[in-house]
Design a protein around this motif. Structure first.
Motif, mmCIF file in Angstrom:
data_model
loop_
_atom_site.group_PDB
_atom_site.id
_atom_site.type_symbol
_atom_site.label_atom_id
_atom_site.label_comp_id
_atom_site.label_asym_id
_atom_site.label_seq_id
_atom_site.Cartn_x
_atom_site.Cartn_y
_atom_site.Cartn_z
ATOM 1 N N GLY A 25 0.821 -1.211 0.000
ATOM 2 C CA GLY A 25 0.000 0.000 0.000
ATOM 3 C C GLY A 25 0.849 1.253 0.000
ATOM 4 O O GLY A 25 0.548 2.229 -0.713
ATOM 5 N N ASP A 26 1.932 1.253 0.772
ATOM 6 C CA ASP A 26 2.832 2.401 0.785
ATOM 7 C C ASP A 26 3.500 2.579 -0.575
ATOM 8 O O ASP A 26 3.737 3.716 -1.018
ATOM 9 C CB ASP A 26 3.893 2.214 1.869
ATOM 10 C CG ASP A 26 3.310 2.236 3.277
ATOM 11 O OD1 ASP A 26 2.172 2.727 3.448
ATOM 12 O OD2 ASP A 26 3.982 1.731 4.203
ATOM 13 N N TRP A 27 3.819 1.444 -1.216
ATOM 14 C CA TRP A 27 4.380 1.557 -2.572
ATOM 15 C C TRP A 27 3.364 2.210 -3.507
ATOM 16 O O TRP A 27 3.723 3.097 -4.311
ATOM 17 C CB TRP A 27 4.763 0.162 -3.099
ATOM 18 C CG TRP A 27 5.441 0.231 -4.439
ATOM 19 C CD1 TRP A 27 6.780 0.301 -4.682
ATOM 20 C CD2 TRP A 27 4.788 0.277 -5.719
ATOM 21 N NE1 TRP A 27 7.014 0.383 -6.040
ATOM 22 C CE2 TRP A 27 5.806 0.371 -6.697
ATOM 23 C CE3 TRP A 27 3.472 0.248 -6.131
ATOM 24 C CZ2 TRP A 27 5.526 0.442 -8.055
ATOM 25 C CZ3 TRP A 27 3.185 0.327 -7.486
ATOM 26 C CH2 TRP A 27 4.210 0.415 -8.437
ATOM 27 N N LEU A 28 2.090 1.812 -3.407
ATOM 28 C CA LEU A 28 1.063 2.404 -4.262
ATOM 29 C C LEU A 28 0.922 3.904 -3.992
ATOM 30 O O LEU A 28 0.773 4.704 -4.928
ATOM 31 C CB LEU A 28 -0.273 1.702 -4.039
ATOM 32 C CG LEU A 28 -0.404 0.292 -4.620
ATOM 33 C CD1 LEU A 28 -1.664 -0.394 -4.092
ATOM 34 C CD2 LEU A 28 -0.419 0.318 -6.150
ATOM 35 N N VAL A 29 0.962 4.292 -2.742
ATOM 36 C CA VAL A 29 0.879 5.716 -2.405
ATOM 37 C C VAL A 29 2.070 6.471 -2.985
ATOM 38 O O VAL A 29 1.927 7.547 -3.576
ATOM 39 C CB VAL A 29 0.804 5.911 -0.877
ATOM 40 C CG1 VAL A 29 0.959 7.382 -0.509
ATOM 41 C CG2 VAL A 29 -0.518 5.366 -0.336
ATOM 42 N N GLY A 30 3.253 5.913 -2.823
ATOM 43 C CA GLY A 30 4.461 6.602 -3.248
ATOM 44 C C GLY A 30 4.696 6.601 -4.744
ATOM 45 O O GLY A 30 5.489 7.410 -5.248
ATOM 46 N N ASN A 31 4.043 5.714 -5.475
ATOM 47 C CA ASN A 31 4.277 5.602 -6.922
ATOM 48 C C ASN A 31 3.059 6.007 -7.750
ATOM 49 O O ASN A 31 3.035 5.762 -8.955
ATOM 50 C CB ASN A 31 4.692 4.176 -7.270
ATOM 51 C CG ASN A 31 6.107 3.864 -6.842
ATOM 52 O OD1 ASN A 31 7.070 4.040 -7.584
ATOM 53 N ND2 ASN A 31 6.248 3.414 -5.592
ATOM 54 N N GLN A 32 2.078 6.637 -7.108
ATOM 55 C CA GLN A 32 0.897 7.094 -7.840
ATOM 56 C C GLN A 32 1.269 8.309 -8.684
ATOM 57 O O GLN A 32 1.925 9.246 -8.205
ATOM 58 C CB GLN A 32 -0.224 7.446 -6.862
ATOM 59 C CG GLN A 32 -1.566 7.683 -7.513
ATOM 60 C CD GLN A 32 -2.698 7.695 -6.489
ATOM 61 O OE1 GLN A 32 -2.507 8.112 -5.353
ATOM 62 N NE2 GLN A 32 -3.871 7.230 -6.887
#
Length: 846
Positions: free
Chosen positions: A463-470
């Motif tokens: 989830g943090d990856w998704l937030v950071g790579n949006q």
């Protein structure tokens, strides 16, 4: 003025001059069909809508045949009104070689701009030199078209709004906008219809072939052009000499269309059966989506596809037992591999595993199936089953993420003490579809007082990856290179953004599980990107990730899941509207007509001859393969039924739950003695019908059935939709609202059904007397300022059917209803709609 414009001007003036002859006219609201006199005993028909003329294929000749490939037309010699709504027209067409064709056309006005044509053709005299023929009916949609793509079209499963756009990305070899013929056989499409829409003024025209027998014989598959047993049609568009035609052809030729199956004809001989019923519709629609919905729903209503019931509880048990049968233990369990899981596929001829390799989501669904066993073990009190599921979940939680938190999604397990390896390449659908199962597993464990922090921590890292790579527009790229890090990030390996919709439900459920606002914010940003680029543009693309990134069925399912999750999260009506549009689109890929196997085929077929294909869905534009993938959607459609009260969604949910199991061994009859969850992975519906199947069961096949069943358990306590239907309506509504709060991330948290919005809506709203007695003078509804303006009031019965509806004046703050005498005593639901949200209150009538 060019010749074509001059021709239509002369034709219009001729009609005006002849109207004084008092010839028959049929009216269907603001549409009409008039009999016009061409000369003595020669008549043609003039269709119109809103006073605008709509010309038939050959404007002065309503009968149009192709005899030995040459156009042959005729007028009617007789037209008479049978009733005020029925017109009988007769014609005799004589070919240049002397064959005589008797044609009897009955036109029936059906209201709402619809007419039915019932055509019967008999051959009176057959000349051998004529050999073969077919007949056509249709309309000139535009006599001066600049280009085909200036209009909008719909042929289910093959032609949508975005077909000729760059985003549509049609595979090579398919029809493009410069081609002449765009005809499609009825066994290629999910319901026999074609729709044309002018986006400038909203004019919408459709032709539906009613009651199609859809029969053929083996010669059809052998590409023999002529046979009397070809009893199916084709529908579509032709653009020739700058004229666009909307047409029906019988029998069903695809002409010279790229990737088509060529011409089909009936022989010119006495006794040939050549008859069909068409429903023709003229209307104005506010959008392409409305045109598609109205046309599809009408065809669906006419065909009324049958539900083929199975025992859903028995099927559930069979699927779980199949997972247990083919479970692959790891070395700690006595196996030879370093990771536990499930075979990628199982042969339907040897019933042995084919390929022990694991994909976390999409067609592998390792995490989801591990979760099913883990949960089943807890619910049964069976530690062995629980441990089997936990071993799968532990492997993925502890091993799949890169150092940056991005999932590696495909694993080849190591043998005999060796460590396996992850394959390269991970796309957003496979990642999110896999990791969703880990959220559900963690939530279920926690609800049962079992703490597994590794599972939720893995979900949070992704989830943090998704937030950071949006991306700044809210999107994600299609796939990323997990084996490379550039500037502290995995670089994108495919820049297509349409898989963004796949991340929405994952982010919503992760927010519910953790309370981290960053995930909610990311979900809404992704949702708004998808609303603008998928919903508004009617562009459902790329989610069948192992096909070309083109228009496909599963993109609709992903949009339905994502938009419904956002509606649950926010209760904003725009998300429900987007979910409903995605649901209609998804339906249009589902076979809702019977397409039987060739009458004379004696050899075995991949899909059983004696079972219906209703409920199987086409996979993507570009080929004719179908599969059971619509099974994923029974829960979503059932929830739409509860949210809207529309019984159509209940029927579709049942088709998804029951009919998708027609090629499953659920009752042991297809593969005696073998596991009951085995099922054909994919097959070809059209010629050779039900053949060329993928004779294996993939792990996703089990998940497609079990995912909605487990969500039914989350929401209603049973995997069986029919058992859910036995729960009282108001209790189902309450349980549905509870589910909306936690979705499948219910870890036992306290759930407050009130929200600031619902509290605000409730404040000051008064309905009295309630209970309402039938001898009371009137029912009064007082609407507070906070609810204004209210546009519509509906009353539903417990079956979800609208029994009373009233459009409201925006200024009304007090509404009086005094015409409820026809409502029988019972429980009802009164719904107020102000286009931003809906408010529903229980109403009791005594």
């Amino acid at each position: 003025m060019n010749i074509r414009s001059f021709f239509f001007l002369v034709l219009f003036l001729l009609q005006v001059c002849l109207n004084a002859n008092n010839l028959p006219v049929l009216y269907s609201d603001n549409a009409s069909v008039k009999v016009e006199l061409l000369s003595d005993n020669q008549y043609y028909l003039a269709f119109s809508f809103d006073g605008i003329s709509i010309q038939t294929l050959d404007p002065l000749n309503p009968v149009y045949l192709e005899i030995k490939g040459k156009k042959a037309t005729a007028t009617y010699y007789s037209c008479e009104l049978l009733t005020s709504s029925e017109l009988l027209c007769k014609s005799l067409l004589v070919s240049s070689r002397g064959s005589e064709f008797s044609i009897e056309d009955k036109y029936i006005a059906k209201g709402e701009g619809r007419f039915e044509l019932q055509r019967k053709l008999n051959i009176i005299t057959a000349k051998s030199l004529d050999s073969y023929f077919n007949s056509l009916f249709g309309f000139i949609a535009d006599p001066q078209s600049i280009r085909l793509s200036q209009y909008e079209y719909f042929v289910p499963g093959v032609w949508y709004k975005g077909n000729f756009s760059a985003s549509g990305n049609l595979p090579q070899g398919l029809p493009n906008s410069s081609d002449t013929y765009h005809y499609y056989r009825e066994d290629r499409i999910t319901l026999p219809l074609v729709m044309f829409r002018n986006p400038t003024d909203g004019f919408t025209m459709s032709i539906i072939h009613k009651d199609s027998p859809n029969e053929t014989v083996v010669q059809d598959a052998n590409n023999i052009y002529v046979n009397k047993d070809y009893q199916f049609g084709s529908l579509g568009i032709k653009r020739e000499n700058d004229t666009i035609y909307t047409s029906f052809i019988y029998p069903g030729s695809e002409h010279e269309r790229p990737a088509g199956r060529g011409y089909r004809f009936h022989p010119v001989e006495k006794g040939v059966q050549h008859e069909y019923n068409l429903e023709i519709s003229f209307s104005k629609t506010s959008s392409y989506a409305d045109g598609v919905r109205n046309t599809w729903n009408r065809a669906f209503e006419l065909y009324n596809p049958k539900i083929y019931p199975v025992d859903l509880s028995y099927t559930y048990d069979g699927l779980i037992e199949t997972l247990l049968t083919y479970y692959v233990p790891n070395s700690q369990m006595g196996g030879i591999r370093d990771a536990a899981g499930f075979p990628f596929q199982v042969s339907l001829t040897t019933f042995e595993p084919m390929g022990i390799d694991y994909q976390m989501g999409f067609v592998g669904m390792q995490i989801a199936t591990g979760y099913y066993l883990y949960r089943e073990g807890i619910e049964r009190g069976d530690q062995s089953i629980k441990n089997k599921g936990a071993a799968v979940l532990d492997f993925w939680a502890n091993n799949c993420l890169t150092s940056l938190g991005f999932p590696r999604t495909w694993y080849d397990p190591g043998l005999n003490g060796n460590t396996g390896s992850f394959r390269g390449g991970s796309d957003i659908r496979v990642c999110t579809g896999g990791m969703e199962g880990l959220i559900a597993a963690w939530a279920f464990a926690k609800k049962n007082k079992i703490e597994v922090p590794a599972w939720i921590n893995a979900c949070k890292r992704f989830g943090d990856w998704l937030v950071g790579n949006q991306n700044t527009d809210g999107s994600y790229f299609f796939s990323y290179n997990q084996n490379s890090i550039v500037g502290g990030k995995h670089p994108a390996s495919n820049y297509n953004k349409y898989l963004t919709i796949c991340a929405v439900r994952y982010l919503v459920e992760l927010y519910i599980a953790t309370g981290d606002e960053a995930y909610k914010t990311a979900a809404l940003k992704a949702g708004n990107f998808c609303y603008k680029n998928i919903h508004d543009k009617y562009m459902y693309v790329a989610c069948v990730v192992d096909n070309p990134q083109t228009i496909d069925s599963e993109s609709g399912q992903m949009a339905l899941n994502g938009f419904l999750a956002l509606y649950d999260l926010t209760q904003e009506k725009k998300w429900l509207n987007a979910a409903e549009q995605a649901a209609t689109y998804t339906e249009t890929w589902v076979y809702s007509q019977e397409i039987p196997v060739e009458k004379d085929r004696t050899e075995a077929t991949s899909f059983p001859k004696d079972r219906s294909i209703v409920g199987q869905h086409l996979i993507a534009i570009g080929h004719s393969a179908a599969d059971l993938g619509f099974a994923w959607s029974s829960f979503a459609f059932y929830r739409l039924y509860l949210e809207t009260g529309n019984p159509h969604y209940l029927k579709v949910a049942r088709i998804s739950a029951h009919n998708t199991k027609q090629s499953m061994n659920w009752d042991g009859s297809l593969f005696p003695g073998q596991p009951k969850g085995l099922q054909l992975e994919a097959f070809q519906v059209m010629i050779p019908r039900r053949c060329n199947g993928v004779m294996t069961t993939l792990n996703w096949n089990y998940a497609a059935h079990l995912d909605p069943m487990f969500r039914f358990k989350d929401a209603f306590g049973t995997p069986n939709l029919e058992e859910v239907e036995q729960i009282p309506w108001d209790e189902r509504i309450r349980l549905n609202k509870l589910y909306a709060k936690v979705q499948s991330a219910n870890y036992g948290q306290e759930i407050d059904l009130s929200t600031p919005q619902t509290n605000e809506m409730n404040a000051g709203l008064k309905i009295y007397p309630n209970p309402f007695t039938k001898n009371a003078s009137q029912l009064t509804i007082e609407i507070p300022n906070k609810l204004h303006p209210v546009y519509k009031l509906d009353i539903y019965n417990v079956l979800g059917e609208i029994v009373f509806s009233k459009q409201l004046n925006n200024e009304d703050q007090k509404i009086y209803l005094n015409n409820l005498d026809e409502l029988i005593p019972g429980i009802y639901y009164l719904q107020l709609d102000n286009k931003q949200f809906e408010k529903t209150n229980k109403l009791i009538i005594k």
